[in-house]
Scaffold this motif. Structure first.
Motif, PDB file in Angstrom:
ATOM      1  N   LYS A 375      -0.500   1.581  -6.426  1.00 22.21           N
ATOM      2  CA  LYS A 375      -0.375   1.940  -5.012  1.00 22.21           C
ATOM      3  C   LYS A 375      -0.332   0.699  -4.126  1.00 22.21           C
ATOM      4  O   LYS A 375       0.477   0.605  -3.197  1.00 22.21           O
ATOM      5  CB  LYS A 375      -1.532   2.847  -4.598  1.00 22.21           C
ATOM      6  N   LEU A 376      -1.194  -0.285  -4.431  1.00 21.21           N
ATOM      7  CA  LEU A 376      -1.249  -1.490  -3.605  1.00 21.21           C
ATOM      8  C   LEU A 376       0.008  -2.338  -3.764  1.00 21.21           C
ATOM      9  O   LEU A 376       0.498  -2.934  -2.789  1.00 21.21           O
ATOM     10  CB  LEU A 376      -2.489  -2.322  -3.959  1.00 21.21           C
ATOM     11  N   ILE A 377       0.534  -2.418  -4.989  1.00 21.08           N
ATOM     12  CA  ILE A 377       1.784  -3.163  -5.196  1.00 21.08           C
ATOM     13  C   ILE A 377       2.921  -2.500  -4.437  1.00 21.08           C
ATOM     14  O   ILE A 377       3.741  -3.171  -3.800  1.00 21.08           O
ATOM     15  CB  ILE A 377       2.095  -3.260  -6.700  1.00 21.08           C
ATOM     16  N   ALA A 378       2.979  -1.165  -4.494  1.00 21.91           N
ATOM     17  CA  ALA A 378       4.017  -0.447  -3.757  1.00 21.91           C
ATOM     18  C   ALA A 378       3.879  -0.674  -2.259  1.00 21.91           C
ATOM     19  O   ALA A 378       4.887  -0.853  -1.552  1.00 21.91           O
ATOM     20  CB  ALA A 378       3.954   1.043  -4.084  1.00 21.91           C
ATOM     21  N   GLU A 379       2.637  -0.685  -1.749  1.00 24.78           N
ATOM     22  CA  GLU A 379       2.433  -0.956  -0.328  1.00 24.78           C
ATOM     23  C   GLU A 379       2.926  -2.356   0.039  1.00 24.78           C
ATOM     24  O   GLU A 379       3.602  -2.544   1.063  1.00 24.78           O
ATOM     25  CB  GLU A 379       0.945  -0.826   0.015  1.00 24.78           C
ATOM     26  N   ALA A 380       2.581  -3.345  -0.783  1.00 22.57           N
ATOM     27  CA  ALA A 380       2.974  -4.722  -0.500  1.00 22.57           C
ATOM     28  C   ALA A 380       4.488  -4.880  -0.524  1.00 22.57           C
ATOM     29  O   ALA A 380       5.079  -5.551   0.327  1.00 22.57           O
ATOM     30  CB  ALA A 380       2.318  -5.665  -1.506  1.00 22.57           C
ATOM     31  N   LEU A 381       5.108  -4.265  -1.503  1.00 18.78           N
ATOM     32  CA  LEU A 381       6.559  -4.369  -1.623  1.00 18.78           C
ATOM     33  C   LEU A 381       7.259  -3.754  -0.414  1.00 18.78           C
ATOM     34  O   LEU A 381       8.316  -4.219   0.021  1.00 18.78           O
ATOM     35  CB  LEU A 381       6.976  -3.679  -2.920  1.00 18.78           C
ATOM     36  N   ARG A 382       6.618  -2.737   0.165  1.00 15.88           N
ATOM     37  CA  ARG A 382       7.195  -2.059   1.331  1.00 15.88           C
ATOM     38  C   ARG A 382       6.819  -2.755   2.645  1.00 15.88           C
ATOM     39  O   ARG A 382       7.214  -2.303   3.715  1.00 15.88           O
ATOM     40  CB  ARG A 382       6.735  -0.608   1.353  1.00 15.88           C
ATOM     41  N   GLY A 383       6.026  -3.844   2.560  1.00 19.41           N
ATOM     42  CA  GLY A 383       5.744  -4.630   3.752  1.00 19.41           C
ATOM     43  C   GLY A 383       4.343  -4.502   4.309  1.00 19.41           C
ATOM     44  O   GLY A 383       4.017  -5.153   5.308  1.00 19.41           O
ATOM     45  N   ASP A 384       3.487  -3.685   3.706  1.00 17.69           N
ATOM     46  CA  ASP A 384       2.107  -3.531   4.171  1.00 17.69           C
ATOM     47  C   ASP A 384       1.189  -4.114   3.101  1.00 17.69           C
ATOM     48  O   ASP A 384       0.785  -3.426   2.165  1.00 17.69           O
ATOM     49  CB  ASP A 384       1.794  -2.050   4.402  1.00 17.69           C
TER      50      ASP A 384
END
Length: 425
Positions: A375-384
């Motif tokens: 979840k955190l990697i997906a958030e980072a990749l999306r800019g958050d």
């Protein structure tokens, strides 16, 4: 490569086989590794509409994700009070706000995608000494402060109601913990990725990664070109693919057995409420009942991930010390698997290049941490990236002794802590 001869492989749900990568494909995100970190990342990203390719060197769930004890254990391998002492109040606040999220993600995945993986709520931390019991009392207070009010402190009478063993002086029951069939969870998540349009390739070991625009990820049979890359191999990632990941971690082996099916009365006498258990020793033992009433028992660590010659011989004395009433019980399965340890016992989140992310080093808390990591990697990749950076900012040192001496020095340190556990100090 196929799954090891484990109880999980023998009882896996029917599932499709994914093809080997042949030729060149393009995508938004290439995930390297088909365990929980890779599956969680890929599922969050496909749900968000990204075109994802996942490459697995063997088969989905081949590594620790398909071999572990199946316990959904909250928090991290280091307690939140230790995190505050080492890294400061702000780090503790951010990490504390996420310490129960991994288990919630798992429950959501199971419910949303109707994954049949024998989920059962309730996990017990079992104390073998007064010192360990005092630690559990402190842990209850800290966890309640961070929002987990589903905890019950067990005195000696209470722990005897939960576990048919004379070993324990008390414990802590976490009703937000659980146990499950981890390989079936992994297979269910892989199917969910497929349903969202993600592409999974098995028997497709990555042979090289060339960073650029796009990044190029090669296998023996083909190549993936992607805007983003996620390294999610953990203990099974080939060290030469990204030496920066290998230098600050140590593969370790853990061993597990499952007995032949037990009678209903005998199984009920061991664990009357069907909760899973891990003790509070530094080199801990863990056990639970399977859906078909076998006792699954694991314990110990082999530093350097060497394969023991006789897993059953290592585990049987531990099991009988806990449950002497099982003398003579038959073991149907015995296997080992590797997890990745860090010196700090905290996971390593990294940005390696522009658009290249990695997570490794769950240090024994992999089932929940990997799902949070995705979840955190997906958030980072999306800019958050705030929550990703809360982990990525933690310092990580190499193990002392370099590559030659890190295994014996770590084993010596572990032996010291194990001696303290035996002495109750």
């Amino acid at each position: 490569m196929e799954h090891v001869n484990s109880y999980y492989a023998a009882t896996a749900n029917d599932h499709p086989r994914w093809p080997r990568l042949e030729g060149q494909v393009e995508c938004d995100v290439c995930v390297i590794g088909g365990g929980f970190t890779g599956l969680s990342s890929a599922l969050f990203l496909t749900e968000a509409g990204y075109d994802v390719v996942l490459l697995e060197a063997a088969v989905v769930g081949f590594g620790a994700s398909g071999r572990n004890g199946g316990q959904v254990v909250n928090s991290y391998s280091r307690d939140i009070d230790v995190i505050e002492q080492r890294y400061g109040k702000e780090s503790a606040r951010l990490l504390g706000s996420m310490m129960f999220e991994g288990a919630e993600i798992i429950r959501d995945r199971i419910d949303r995608y109707a994954i049949d993986c024998d989920y059962r709520p309730g996990g017990i931390f079992a104390a073998l000494s007064a010192r360990q019991m005092r630690h559990l009392e402190s842990q209850q207070k800290v966890w309640q402060r961070y929002g987990n009010h589903h905890l019950e402190l067990l005195d000696q009478t209470g722990i005897r109601r939960e576990i048919g063993s004379e070993r324990y002086v008390g414990g802590l029951l976490d009703l937000r913990g659980a146990h499950l069939h981890p390989l079936n969870l992994a297979l269910g998540e892989a199917e969910a990725i497929r349903r969202h349009g993600g592409r999974i390739y098995e028997q497709s070991a990555v042979t090289g990664v060339t960073y650029g625009a796009p990044h190029r990820i090669t296998t023996a049979g083909g190549e993936v070109r992607a805007r983003f890359v996620i390294f999610a191999g953990n203990a099974y990632l080939a060290p030469h693919l990204e030496p920066r990941l290998a230098s600050r971690s140590l593969p370790c082996g853990s061993q597990i057995i499952t007995t032949a099916p037990l009678s209903a009365d005998l199984a009920l006498s061991l664990l009357p409420n069907n909760h899973c258990v891990e003790d509070c020793n530094y080199l801990l033992d863990y056990f639970r009942l399977t859906a078909d009433r076998r006792l699954l028992y694991g314990g110990g660590v082999v530093y350097g991930a060497r394969e023991p010659q006789d897993v059953a011989a290592l585990i049987r004395p531990k099991l009988l010390k806990t449950f002497p009433q099982l003398a003579g019980v038959k073991f149907d399965y015995a296997w080992s698997g590797n997890f990745l340890l860090t010196l700090s016992r905290m996971p390593q989140f990294s940005r390696l290049e522009n658009g290249v992310y990695a997570m490794q080093g769950d240090s024994g808390h992999g089932v929940t941490l990997t799902h949070l990591a995705g979840k955190l990697i997906a958030e980072a990749l999306r800019g958050d990236a705030e929550r990703f950076d809360a982990f990525a900012g933690l310092p990580h040192l190499p193990f002392p002794g370099g590559r030659r001496l890190r295994v014996p020095l770590t084993a010596i340190g572990a032996a010291w802590y194990a001696l303290r556990d035996r002495l109750g100090v």
